[in-house]
Design an enzyme around this catalytic site. Structure first.
Site, PDB file in Angstrom:
ATOM      1  N   ARG A 174       0.840  -1.217   0.000  1.00 36.08           N
ATOM      2  CA  ARG A 174       0.000   0.000   0.000  1.00 36.08           C
ATOM      3  C   ARG A 174       0.864   1.252   0.000  1.00 36.08           C
ATOM      4  NH1 ARG A 174      -5.309  -0.141   2.762  1.00 36.08           N
ATOM      5  NH2 ARG A 174      -4.858   1.810   3.825  1.00 36.08           N
ATOM      6  N   ARG A 178       9.520   5.687  -3.524  1.00 34.89           N
ATOM      7  CA  ARG A 178       9.865   6.491  -4.698  1.00 34.89           C
ATOM      8  C   ARG A 178      11.215   7.196  -4.587  1.00 34.89           C
ATOM      9  NH1 ARG A 178       5.587  10.216  -2.273  1.00 34.89           N
ATOM     10  NH2 ARG A 178       3.831   9.136  -3.215  1.00 34.89           N
ATOM     11  N   ARG A 251      -8.633  -6.396  14.338  1.00 29.38           N
ATOM     12  CA  ARG A 251      -7.623  -5.731  15.145  1.00 29.38           C
ATOM     13  C   ARG A 251      -8.287  -4.465  15.665  1.00 29.38           C
ATOM     14  NH1 ARG A 251      -3.810  -6.836  18.347  1.00 29.38           N
ATOM     15  NH2 ARG A 251      -2.086  -5.365  18.386  1.00 29.38           N
ATOM     16  N   ARG A 282       1.155   5.742  16.796  1.00 26.03           N
ATOM     17  CA  ARG A 282       1.291   7.106  16.270  1.00 26.03           C
ATOM     18  C   ARG A 282       0.604   8.117  17.172  1.00 26.03           C
ATOM     19  NH1 ARG A 282      -2.319   6.376  10.700  1.00 26.03           N
ATOM     20  NH2 ARG A 282      -4.129   5.469  11.701  1.00 26.03           N
ATOM     21  N   GLU A 302      -2.413   6.561  19.580  1.00 26.53           N
ATOM     22  CA  GLU A 302      -3.155   5.419  19.057  1.00 26.53           C
ATOM     23  C   GLU A 302      -2.456   4.114  19.455  1.00 26.53           C
ATOM     24  OE1 GLU A 302      -4.702   6.288  15.075  1.00 26.53           O
ATOM     25  OE2 GLU A 302      -4.220   4.216  14.568  1.00 26.53           O
ATOM     26  N   TYR A 350     -11.172  -4.386   4.180  1.00 22.92           N
ATOM     27  CA  TYR A 350     -10.285  -3.281   4.527  1.00 22.92           C
ATOM     28  C   TYR A 350     -10.536  -2.164   3.502  1.00 22.92           C
ATOM     29  CZ  TYR A 350      -5.552  -1.565   5.990  1.00 22.92           C
ATOM     30  OH  TYR A 350      -4.486  -0.862   6.477  1.00 22.92           O
ATOM     31  N   ASP A 352     -11.126   1.673   2.058  1.00 18.66           N
ATOM     32  CA  ASP A 352     -10.928   3.108   2.275  1.00 18.66           C
ATOM     33  C   ASP A 352     -12.254   3.819   1.983  1.00 18.66           C
ATOM     34  OD1 ASP A 352      -8.321   3.396   3.148  1.00 18.66           O
ATOM     35  OD2 ASP A 352      -7.485   3.372   1.131  1.00 18.66           O
TER      36      ASP A 352
HETATM   37  P1  FAD Z   1     -18.827   2.368   9.485  1.00 15.35           P
HETATM   38  O1  FAD Z   1     -18.315   3.753   9.412  1.00 15.35           O
HETATM   39  O2  FAD Z   1     -18.250   1.476  10.511  1.00 15.35           O
HETATM   40  O3  FAD Z   1     -20.401   2.436   9.672  1.00 15.35           O
HETATM   41  C1  FAD Z   1     -21.168   1.343  10.123  1.00 15.35           C
HETATM   42  C2  FAD Z   1     -22.204   1.872  11.098  1.00 15.35           C
HETATM   43  O4  FAD Z   1     -23.125   0.839  11.423  1.00 15.35           O
HETATM   44  C3  FAD Z   1     -21.598   2.339  12.420  1.00 15.35           C
HETATM   45  O5  FAD Z   1     -21.947   3.679  12.669  1.00 15.35           O
HETATM   46  C4  FAD Z   1     -22.219   1.396  13.454  1.00 15.35           C
HETATM   47  O6  FAD Z   1     -22.485   2.022  14.684  1.00 15.35           O
HETATM   48  C5  FAD Z   1     -23.509   0.982  12.763  1.00 15.35           C
HETATM   49  N1  FAD Z   1     -24.021  -0.309  13.235  1.00 15.35           N
HETATM   50  C6  FAD Z   1     -23.364  -1.474  13.319  1.00 15.35           C
HETATM   51  N2  FAD Z   1     -24.158  -2.426  13.842  1.00 15.35           N
HETATM   52  C7  FAD Z   1     -25.350  -1.845  14.081  1.00 15.35           C
HETATM   53  C8  FAD Z   1     -26.563  -2.297  14.657  1.00 15.35           C
HETATM   54  N3  FAD Z   1     -26.699  -3.557  15.072  1.00 15.35           N
HETATM   55  N4  FAD Z   1     -27.583  -1.437  14.780  1.00 15.35           N
HETATM   56  C9  FAD Z   1     -27.443  -0.141  14.379  1.00 15.35           C
HETATM   57  N5  FAD Z   1     -26.319   0.345  13.853  1.00 15.35           N
HETATM   58  C10 FAD Z   1     -25.272  -0.490  13.706  1.00 15.35           C
HETATM   59  N6  FAD Z   1     -10.220   5.442   4.947  1.00 15.35           N
HETATM   60  C11 FAD Z   1      -9.664   6.381   4.150  1.00 15.35           C
HETATM   61  O7  FAD Z   1     -10.098   6.561   3.004  1.00 15.35           O
HETATM   62  N7  FAD Z   1      -8.654   7.197   4.610  1.00 15.35           N
HETATM   63  C12 FAD Z   1      -8.135   7.075   5.852  1.00 15.35           C
HETATM   64  O8  FAD Z   1      -7.217   7.815   6.226  1.00 15.35           O
HETATM   65  C13 FAD Z   1      -8.684   6.066   6.709  1.00 15.35           C
HETATM   66  N8  FAD Z   1      -8.221   5.922   7.956  1.00 15.35           N
HETATM   67  C14 FAD Z   1      -8.738   4.943   8.746  1.00 15.35           C
HETATM   68  C15 FAD Z   1      -8.225   4.809  10.028  1.00 15.35           C
HETATM   69  C16 FAD Z   1      -8.720   3.838  10.860  1.00 15.35           C
HETATM   70  C17 FAD Z   1      -8.183   3.708  12.262  1.00 15.35           C
HETATM   71  C18 FAD Z   1      -9.720   2.936  10.386  1.00 15.35           C
HETATM   72  C19 FAD Z   1     -10.216   1.834  11.249  1.00 15.35           C
HETATM   73  C20 FAD Z   1     -10.248   3.080   9.117  1.00 15.35           C
HETATM   74  C21 FAD Z   1      -9.764   4.092   8.286  1.00 15.35           C
HETATM   75  N9  FAD Z   1     -10.302   4.285   7.013  1.00 15.35           N
HETATM   76  C22 FAD Z   1      -9.749   5.257   6.201  1.00 15.35           C
HETATM   77  C23 FAD Z   1     -11.447   3.488   6.519  1.00 15.35           C
HETATM   78  C24 FAD Z   1     -12.828   4.156   6.782  1.00 15.35           C
HETATM   79  O9  FAD Z   1     -13.004   4.360   8.169  1.00 15.35           O
HETATM   80  C25 FAD Z   1     -13.952   3.259   6.239  1.00 15.35           C
HETATM   81  O10 FAD Z   1     -13.748   3.018   4.873  1.00 15.35           O
HETATM   82  C26 FAD Z   1     -15.382   3.812   6.391  1.00 15.35           C
HETATM   83  O11 FAD Z   1     -15.594   4.449   7.608  1.00 15.35           O
HETATM   84  C27 FAD Z   1     -16.365   2.673   6.259  1.00 15.35           C
HETATM   85  O12 FAD Z   1     -17.704   3.124   6.292  1.00 15.35           O
HETATM   86  P2  FAD Z   1     -18.884   2.074   6.579  1.00 15.35           P
HETATM   87  O13 FAD Z   1     -20.152   2.803   6.413  1.00 15.35           O
HETATM   88  O14 FAD Z   1     -18.659   0.849   5.790  1.00 15.35           O
HETATM   89  O15 FAD Z   1     -18.643   1.614   8.091  1.00 15.35           O
HETATM   90  N1  UDP Z   2       3.676   0.728   8.002  1.00 14.22           N
HETATM   91  C1  UDP Z   2       4.944   0.651   8.549  1.00 14.22           C
HETATM   92  N2  UDP Z   2       5.503   1.775   9.069  1.00 14.22           N
HETATM   93  C2  UDP Z   2       4.871   2.972   9.063  1.00 14.22           C
HETATM   94  C3  UDP Z   2       3.580   3.041   8.493  1.00 14.22           C
HETATM   95  C4  UDP Z   2       3.014   1.893   7.976  1.00 14.22           C
HETATM   96  O1  UDP Z   2       5.537  -0.405   8.580  1.00 14.22           O
HETATM   97  O2  UDP Z   2       5.430   3.955   9.564  1.00 14.22           O
HETATM   98  C5  UDP Z   2       3.090  -0.534   7.476  1.00 14.22           C
HETATM   99  C6  UDP Z   2       2.189  -1.236   8.501  1.00 14.22           C
HETATM  100  O3  UDP Z   2       2.335  -2.624   8.331  1.00 14.22           O
HETATM  101  C7  UDP Z   2       0.803  -0.813   8.076  1.00 14.22           C
HETATM  102  C8  UDP Z   2       0.969  -0.779   6.548  1.00 14.22           C
HETATM  103  O4  UDP Z   2       2.288  -0.277   6.358  1.00 14.22           O
HETATM  104  O5  UDP Z   2      -0.172  -1.728   8.484  1.00 14.22           O
HETATM  105  C9  UDP Z   2      -0.033   0.086   5.842  1.00 14.22           C
HETATM  106  O6  UDP Z   2       0.068   1.404   6.334  1.00 14.22           O
HETATM  107  P1  UDP Z   2      -1.134   2.410   6.278  1.00 14.22           P
HETATM  108  O7  UDP Z   2      -0.676   3.717   6.739  1.00 14.22           O
HETATM  109  O8  UDP Z   2      -1.750   2.292   4.924  1.00 14.22           O
HETATM  110  O9  UDP Z   2      -2.072   1.787   7.382  1.00 14.22           O
HETATM  111  P2  UDP Z   2      -3.583   2.094   7.782  1.00 14.22           P
HETATM  112  O10 UDP Z   2      -3.505   2.549   9.195  1.00 14.22           O
HETATM  113  O11 UDP Z   2      -4.136   3.110   6.831  1.00 14.22           O
HETATM  114  O12 UDP Z   2      -4.186   0.761   7.634  1.00 14.22           O
END
Ligand code: FAD
Ligand code: UDP
Length: 371
Positions: A174, A178, A251, A282, A302, A350, A352
């Protein structure tokens, strides 16, 4: 009981909200519920001291999909934020992703030729690995031992709670690698943060649509289902089927928040701690996502966490055991004529943000083409 809605949408996250918006636009009546006390799912931002705090982890919108980018821009304006995290390894700072700045900081090399030569020298002992079988092998083949040991191994093993030899290789692919002085974490064409926060984006999507928060689908299933023709379910697929084959693993993360009486704590939105000894992966300083000039700052450490019933489910685990279990649940899901499963929990993917939006729009087009 009278059927009042075309769709009952379980989950006011991005998938549910995009679906609700588009279905409403096509004349359908929707009811959106969420068990949380707020909308927006994991992209929820809360205004604290004038700073939009990403309550479920840092979110940066990035995509090369012009259709999705144009779509989100019809609801909110995006700022010019470009993610350029810094890595702290034992007190020394390195730019990410792996680029000429990083190579200079690691080895003092100043040209792409010097950097390439250094990496080639580092990789020579892994030349026999033609098809990397896990993240460790992949990282060593890509950049050699120094990069792996200082910037990848510790972070990865903290993040995933297991040795890098047990993590799939694609996860490290991912990240860009570069030979230019470019600290942009993503290769995508478009990137930014919604001005006013992600919650505003979801509020706009849900404008004019009935939403009930603090409503758990499973606690009111029979009454709720009688209200609508179809259900869009964005919660956990294994929970939907009563965990009958067992639980899908995730996780999890634990966030430690602090409001500090200083305008600038670390000078960057994201600083990764890549050595194993520091327990968090982080520190996020939220104001830098939006170039904030407030007197105070809000930071989040985090900590990766084992998954249990009391923790939020964040990252699906991509291993054979969980993928096999998923297939069993998907077979049951395919038989549910009146339920559509979508989003990161229902698809155990997984995803985005831009991919979730694309998935919701595609699902919708598929449904409306049929009808
Ligand atoms: P969710 O946002 O999880 O929505 C599901 C909803 O369903 C929740 O509000 C939950 O409460 C509700 N629900 C579940 N069960 C029930 C129930 N039984 N009754 C009523 N409600 C319920 N994406 C990016 O593009 N850029 C990023 O930088 C990025 N960073 C991330 C960092 C982290 C730590 C994580 C975990 C994800 C990240 N993502 C990122 C991914 C992004 O969060 C998801 O793609 C997006 O939020 C998914 O939307 P969703 O609607 O599928 O799920
Ligand atoms: N990663 C790493 N070092 C860093 C940042 C990321 O080794 O400083 C690795 C780690 O395994 C991570 C993966 O690269 O799970 C993908 O990183 P990304 O930032 O895309 O993770 P996200 O939190 O968005 O899943």
């Amino acid at each position: 009981m009278e059927i009042k809605y075309d769709y009952l949408i379980v989950g006011a996250g991005l998938f549910g909200s995009v679906f609700a918006h588009e279905a409403t636009k096509r004349g359908k009546k929707c009811l959106v519920i969420d068990k949380r006390k707020h909308i927006a799912g994991n992209i929820y931002t809360e205004n604290i001291e004038g700073i939009n705090v990403h309550k479920y982890g840092a979110h940066i919108f990035h995509t090369s999909n012009k259709e999705v980018w144009d779509y989100v821009n019809t609801f909110v304006e995006f700022n010019r934020f470009t993610n350029s995290p810094v890595a702290n390894y034992k007190g020394k700072l390195y730019n990410l992703p792996f680029n000429m700045n990083t190579f200079y900081q690691l080895w003092g090399v100043k040209t792409p030729q010097e950097a390439q030569a250094k990496i080639d020298e580092q990789r020579v002992e892994y030349a026999h690995i033609t098809e990397p079988q896990n993240l460790e092998e992949q990282a060593l083949v890509l950049g050699g031992r120094d990069i792996y040991e200082k910037l990848i191994k510790g972070y990865t093993e903290k993040q995933w709670g297991r040795p890098a030899t047990e993590i799939p290789a694609f996860i490290i692919r991912r990240l860009p690698f570069r030979f230019t002085f470019d600290n942009n974490y993503f290769n995508d064409t478009y990137q930014g943060i919604p001005i006013g926060g992600y919650t505003k984006l979801v509020e706009k999507l849900l404008e004019g649509i009935e939403v009930r928060t603090r409503t758990n689908y499973f606690e009111h299933k029979s009454e709720l289902e009688q209200l609508a023709e179809k259900v869009i379910f964005t919660g956990k697929i294994d929970e939907y089927f009563g965990y009958q084959f067992g639980k899908l693993e995730y996780r999890s993360l634990h966030f430690e928040n602090e409001l500090l009486e200083t305008p600038n704590f670390q000078g960057n939105a994201v600083v990764n701690y890549t050595n194993r000894e520091v327990p968090y992966t982080r520190i996020i300083e939220h104001k830098h996502f939006e170039f904030g000039t407030q007197e105070k700052t809000y930071i989040t450490r985090e900590y990766p966490h084992e998954f249990s019933k009391d923790n939020e489910s964040y990252y699906p685990i991509n291993d054979d055991k969980n993928q096999t279990l998923l297939k069993q649940y998907q077979q049951l899901a395919n038989k549910q004529q009146h339920v559509i499963f979508g989003g990161r929990l229902a698809e155990y993917k997984y995803y985005d943000m831009h991919q979730v939006i694309d998935a919701a729009l595609s699902k919708l087009n598929e449904i409306f083409k049929k009808s």
